[in-house]
Design a protein around this motif. Structure first.
Motif, PDB file in Angstrom:
ATOM      1  N   VAL A 282     -40.599 -22.173 -11.301  1.00 10.79           N
ATOM      2  CA  VAL A 282     -40.159 -23.395 -10.621  1.00 10.79           C
ATOM      3  C   VAL A 282     -39.623 -24.333 -11.689  1.00 10.79           C
ATOM      4  CG1 VAL A 282     -41.845 -23.149  -8.755  1.00 10.79           C
ATOM      5  CG2 VAL A 282     -42.414 -24.556 -10.752  1.00 10.79           C
ATOM      6  N   THR A 283     -38.660 -25.124 -11.318  1.00 15.04           N
ATOM      7  CA  THR A 283     -38.118 -26.115 -12.247  1.00 15.04           C
ATOM      8  C   THR A 283     -38.479 -27.508 -11.758  1.00 15.04           C
ATOM      9  OG1 THR A 283     -35.992 -26.071 -11.060  1.00 15.04           O
ATOM     10  CG2 THR A 283     -36.218 -24.661 -12.994  1.00 15.04           C
ATOM     11  N   THR A 284     -38.623 -28.431 -12.675  1.00 21.22           N
ATOM     12  CA  THR A 284     -39.069 -29.775 -12.339  1.00 21.22           C
ATOM     13  C   THR A 284     -37.962 -30.795 -12.582  1.00 21.22           C
ATOM     14  OG1 THR A 284     -39.882 -30.399 -14.528  1.00 21.22           O
ATOM     15  CG2 THR A 284     -41.344 -29.062 -13.140  1.00 21.22           C
ATOM     16  N   ALA A 285     -38.193 -31.999 -12.073  1.00 19.30           N
ATOM     17  CA  ALA A 285     -37.215 -33.071 -12.246  1.00 19.30           C
ATOM     18  C   ALA A 285     -37.027 -33.404 -13.719  1.00 19.30           C
ATOM     19  CB  ALA A 285     -37.665 -34.310 -11.477  1.00 19.30           C
ATOM     20  N   GLY A 286     -38.024 -33.124 -14.525  1.00 20.33           N
ATOM     21  CA  GLY A 286     -37.929 -33.377 -15.956  1.00 20.33           C
ATOM     22  C   GLY A 286     -37.272 -32.257 -16.731  1.00 20.33           C
ATOM     23  N   GLY A 287     -36.838 -31.214 -16.028  1.00 20.25           N
ATOM     24  CA  GLY A 287     -36.162 -30.105 -16.688  1.00 20.25           C
ATOM     25  C   GLY A 287     -37.070 -29.002 -17.176  1.00 20.25           C
ATOM     26  N   GLU A 288     -38.366 -29.119 -16.923  1.00 20.75           N
ATOM     27  CA  GLU A 288     -39.315 -28.089 -17.367  1.00 20.75           C
ATOM     28  C   GLU A 288     -39.252 -26.879 -16.443  1.00 20.75           C
ATOM     29  OE1 GLU A 288     -44.148 -27.550 -18.141  1.00 20.75           O
ATOM     30  OE2 GLU A 288     -43.346 -29.371 -17.190  1.00 20.75           O
ATOM     31  N   ALA A 289     -39.415 -25.705 -16.994  1.00 18.83           N
ATOM     32  CA  ALA A 289     -39.526 -24.473 -16.218  1.00 18.83           C
ATOM     33  C   ALA A 289     -40.966 -23.984 -16.298  1.00 18.83           C
ATOM     34  CB  ALA A 289     -38.572 -23.411 -16.755  1.00 18.83           C
ATOM     35  N   ILE A 290     -41.625 -23.881 -15.142  1.00 18.15           N
ATOM     36  CA  ILE A 290     -43.013 -23.425 -15.080  1.00 18.15           C
ATOM     37  C   ILE A 290     -43.016 -21.997 -14.553  1.00 18.15           C
ATOM     38  CG2 ILE A 290     -45.306 -23.837 -14.125  1.00 18.15           C
ATOM     39  CD1 ILE A 290     -44.494 -26.771 -13.717  1.00 18.15           C
ATOM     40  N   PRO A 291     -43.512 -21.023 -15.321  1.00 17.80           N
ATOM     41  CA  PRO A 291     -43.522 -19.625 -14.865  1.00 17.80           C
ATOM     42  C   PRO A 291     -44.312 -19.469 -13.569  1.00 17.80           C
ATOM     43  CG  PRO A 291     -44.021 -19.780 -17.210  1.00 17.80           C
ATOM     44  CD  PRO A 291     -44.075 -21.172 -16.681  1.00 17.80           C
ATOM     45  N   ALA A 292     -43.792 -18.641 -12.661  1.00 28.39           N
ATOM     46  CA  ALA A 292     -44.468 -18.430 -11.380  1.00 28.39           C
ATOM     47  C   ALA A 292     -44.080 -17.067 -10.810  1.00 28.39           C
ATOM     48  CB  ALA A 292     -44.107 -19.532 -10.394  1.00 28.39           C
ATOM     49  N   ALA A 293     -44.987 -16.113 -10.895  1.00 26.89           N
ATOM     50  CA  ALA A 293     -44.757 -14.839 -10.221  1.00 26.89           C
ATOM     51  C   ALA A 293     -44.835 -15.040  -8.718  1.00 26.89           C
ATOM     52  CB  ALA A 293     -45.801 -13.813 -10.669  1.00 26.89           C
ATOM     53  N   VAL A 294     -45.620 -16.047  -8.307  1.00 25.16           N
ATOM     54  CA  VAL A 294     -45.727 -16.459  -6.905  1.00 25.16           C
ATOM     55  C   VAL A 294     -45.713 -17.978  -6.851  1.00 25.16           C
ATOM     56  CG1 VAL A 294     -47.200 -16.533  -4.862  1.00 25.16           C
ATOM     57  CG2 VAL A 294     -47.000 -14.415  -6.160  1.00 25.16           C
ATOM     58  N   THR A 295     -44.881 -18.529  -5.980  1.00 29.86           N
ATOM     59  CA  THR A 295     -44.885 -19.964  -5.715  1.00 29.86           C
ATOM     60  C   THR A 295     -45.349 -20.188  -4.282  1.00 29.86           C
ATOM     61  OG1 THR A 295     -43.048 -20.385  -7.234  1.00 29.86           O
ATOM     62  CG2 THR A 295     -43.494 -22.064  -5.566  1.00 29.86           C
ATOM     63  N   VAL A 296     -46.386 -20.990  -4.114  1.00 31.74           N
ATOM     64  CA  VAL A 296     -46.893 -21.321  -2.782  1.00 31.74           C
ATOM     65  C   VAL A 296     -46.486 -22.757  -2.477  1.00 31.74           C
ATOM     66  CG1 VAL A 296     -48.900 -21.405  -1.268  1.00 31.74           C
ATOM     67  CG2 VAL A 296     -48.852 -19.785  -3.177  1.00 31.74           C
ATOM     68  N   TRP A 297     -45.770 -22.947  -1.372  1.00 34.27           N
ATOM     69  CA  TRP A 297     -45.238 -24.267  -1.025  1.00 34.27           C
ATOM     70  C   TRP A 297     -46.166 -24.959  -0.035  1.00 34.27           C
ATOM     71  CZ3 TRP A 297     -41.407 -26.029  -3.908  1.00 34.27           C
ATOM     72  CH2 TRP A 297     -40.777 -27.216  -3.539  1.00 34.27           C
ATOM     73  N   ALA A 298     -46.722 -26.084  -0.425  1.00 31.56           N
ATOM     74  CA  ALA A 298     -47.672 -26.812   0.421  1.00 31.56           C
ATOM     75  C   ALA A 298     -47.409 -28.310   0.344  1.00 31.56           C
ATOM     76  CB  ALA A 298     -49.100 -26.492  -0.010  1.00 31.56           C
ATOM     77  N   THR A 299     -46.157 -28.688   0.562  1.00 38.68           N
ATOM     78  CA  THR A 299     -45.767 -30.090   0.392  1.00 38.68           C
ATOM     79  C   THR A 299     -45.720 -30.883   1.698  1.00 38.68           C
ATOM     80  OG1 THR A 299     -43.415 -29.557   0.607  1.00 38.68           O
ATOM     81  CG2 THR A 299     -44.372 -29.482  -1.608  1.00 38.68           C
ATOM     82  N   GLY A 300     -46.226 -30.308   2.766  1.00 32.61           N
ATOM     83  CA  GLY A 300     -46.207 -31.024   4.036  1.00 32.61           C
ATOM     84  C   GLY A 300     -45.703 -30.139   5.154  1.00 32.61           C
ATOM     85  N   PHE A 301     -45.605 -30.707   6.350  1.00 36.96           N
ATOM     86  CA  PHE A 301     -45.252 -29.941   7.535  1.00 36.96           C
ATOM     87  C   PHE A 301     -44.014 -30.508   8.218  1.00 36.96           C
ATOM     88  CE2 PHE A 301     -49.930 -29.779   7.103  1.00 36.96           C
ATOM     89  CZ  PHE A 301     -50.063 -28.420   6.845  1.00 36.96           C
ATOM     90  N   ALA A 302     -43.317 -29.646   8.937  1.00 35.64           N
ATOM     91  CA  ALA A 302     -42.177 -30.048   9.758  1.00 35.64           C
ATOM     92  C   ALA A 302     -42.458 -29.623  11.192  1.00 35.64           C
ATOM     93  CB  ALA A 302     -40.898 -29.380   9.251  1.00 35.64           C
ATOM     94  N   VAL A 303     -42.170 -30.494  12.156  1.00 38.61           N
ATOM     95  CA  VAL A 303     -42.475 -30.173  13.549  1.00 38.61           C
ATOM     96  C   VAL A 303     -41.495 -29.147  14.099  1.00 38.61           C
ATOM     97  CG1 VAL A 303     -43.526 -32.414  13.982  1.00 38.61           C
ATOM     98  CG2 VAL A 303     -41.091 -32.086  14.455  1.00 38.61           C
ATOM     99  N   HIS A 304     -41.915 -28.475  15.168  1.00 41.30           N
ATOM    100  CA  HIS A 304     -41.072 -27.503  15.855  1.00 41.30           C
ATOM    101  C   HIS A 304     -39.794 -28.209  16.312  1.00 41.30           C
ATOM    102  CE1 HIS A 304     -39.859 -24.286  18.534  1.00 41.30           C
ATOM    103  NE2 HIS A 304     -40.871 -23.557  18.111  1.00 41.30           N
ATOM    104  N   PRO A 305     -38.633 -27.584  16.137  1.00 39.89           N
ATOM    105  CA  PRO A 305     -37.367 -28.281  16.393  1.00 39.89           C
ATOM    106  C   PRO A 305     -36.981 -28.463  17.850  1.00 39.89           C
ATOM    107  CG  PRO A 305     -36.948 -26.012  15.726  1.00 39.89           C
ATOM    108  CD  PRO A 305     -38.429 -26.237  15.567  1.00 39.89           C
ATOM    109  N   ILE A 306     -37.687 -27.846  18.785  1.00 37.65           N
ATOM    110  CA  ILE A 306     -37.235 -27.871  20.176  1.00 37.65           C
ATOM    111  C   ILE A 306     -37.189 -29.277  20.758  1.00 37.65           C
ATOM    112  CG2 ILE A 306     -37.997 -27.274  22.522  1.00 37.65           C
ATOM    113  CD1 ILE A 306     -38.429 -24.472  21.588  1.00 37.65           C
TER     114      ILE A 306
END
Length: 403
Positions: free
Chosen positions: A223-247
């Motif tokens: 993953v890359t960050t706003a500061g330009g750092e690259a963090i190694p990740a064989a797996v990235t798990v995304w848990a930054t919040g939820f989005a409602v069903h679009p219907i």
């Protein structure tokens, strides 16, 4: 003719609303239909456990609703016409095999909930894993099982889901290099005691924390960050919040910019009086007119509120006036540690927190209680089914919009 109530979604809130309505109203006067894409009830609050290889108990909806009179339709909801009062679906009626395409309603309870939100970050949708759904958790489970010792796993997001997922993975797989990336500080919304315990647990599990780190890109191996750092990740798990069903956002219902249905204090749509929204799908407010956060702590009370309001309007009863408030935030930190952060009515941390093994047991009881409440929506209290007022049964709740 029976009053037709359709409940869309059988997560915690939809299932609780359907069951509660079935116990409030006479089945010879009201027809309740519960529509869900999956034949089983999914314990969403345990999906991080499923992701690390733990097996969850099967909870078939047909067994949970046996004898209630609720008709189950295993189907994917494809559209809602709020003006015609009809729902389009693709699926079948459980027990009959009958194929269904459109269902008409007199009252609709919209409980389609939410899913993961990639926040539009480049590469997140293609490369990241999520634990907001059972398929997502199973996909992550398979990927984690294939990782060799020492490989890096990065969990992105410092909310409750991120904290629980990072600690669950680190405890189950101590051979992996687990890291958590958070925009602010670790446990910013917790009390001093809560933050201190969180840091202690994270340290003990060997989790690296990247604080004040905004992830701006996801690749297959980093993953890359706003500061330009690259963090190694064989797996990235995304848990930054939820989005409602679009219907809902595609209907004529009044919704927010994020697609939540705007409701009043009884969870009824402010634009269509025959529609109610509960759980993550609803833009409801609590103490201080603050929007309720997406959580079981908010969802179940909105389901009870909506079901009781519908029953009251149909039977001429008294509308519920119980304000929805918060008491605590419950966080599992693996199977042996936990954190119960006590909060004010509007969800601000107090100085009191329960930590350690006792907190883990507390959280486990909360999870079991949430599942029990779905199958026992009146909380084990005596049931009194009420008769539908004849005028209401004929005209529907929209004729009593001023109630």
């Amino acid at each position: 003719m029976k009053h037709r109530i359709i409940v869309l979604g059988a997560g915690y809130t939809g299932a609780a609303a359907a069951g509660r309505l079935a116990r409030r109203l006479h089945r010879d006067e009201v027809a309740i239909t519960l529509v869900n894409a999956d034949p089983d009830f999914v314990e969403r609050v345990r999906l991080h456990q499923l992701a690390v290889g733990q097996d969850l108990r099967d909870r078939p909806l047909v067994e949970m609703f046996a004898g209630t009179g609720v008709e189950l339709v295993t189907a994917k909801v494809t559209g809602v016409d709020a003006d015609r009062k009809a729902v389009t679906v693709a699926g079948t009626v459980v027990g009959t095999g009958a194929d269904v395409r459109e269902l008409e309603y007199d009252t609709l309870v919209y409980a389609l909930g939410s899913g993961w939100n990639d926040q539009g970050v480049p590469g997140a949708a293609e490369h990241a894993f999520e634990v907001a759904s059972r398929p997502g958790a199973l996909r992550l489970r398979e990927r984690l099982a294939g990782l060799a010792a020492g490989q890096p796993v990065v969990v992105v997001g410092g909310g409750l889901t991120g904290l629980e997922t990072a600690t669950e993975i680190a405890e189950a797989r101590p051979d992996l290099a687990v890291a958590l990336a958070v925009r602010g500080g670790l446990g910013d919304d917790l009390s001093d005691k809560g933050r201190g315990h969180l840091r202690k647990v994270f340290g003990g599990l060997g989790i690296t924390v990247h604080e004040h780190t905004a992830v701006t890109g996801v690749e297959a191996d980093r993953v890359t960050t706003a500061g330009g750092e690259a963090i190694p990740a064989a797996v990235t798990v995304w848990a930054t919040g939820f989005a409602v069903h679009p219907i809902a956002g595609a209907t004529t219902l009044e919704t927010t910019g994020t697609g939540q249905i705007v409701v009043d204090a009884t969870m009824r749509s402010v634009s269509h009086s025959e529609v109610y929204a509960v759980g993550d799908a609803a833009m409801a407010t609590g103490p201080g007119e603050k929007p309720l956060r997406m959580s079981c702590a908010s969802g179940n009370p909105t389901a009870w509120q909506a079901a009781d309001a519908i029953a009251a309007r149909l039977t001429g009863g008294k509308l519920p006036r119980i304000p929805i408030r918060y008491f605590n935030q419950c966080v599992s930190l693996g199977r042996r540690e936990g954190l119960i952060q006590y909060v004010t009515a509007d969800d601000r941390a107090t100085g009191t927190a329960l930590t350690g093994r006792l907190a883990a047991v507390y959280k486990e009881l909360v999870c079991k209680g949430a599942a029990w409440a779905v199958a026992n929506p009146t909380l084990g209290l005596p049931v009194r089914r009420r008769r539908v007022v004849r005028e209401t049964a004929r005209t529907g709740p929209s004729a009593r919009a001023s109630a």
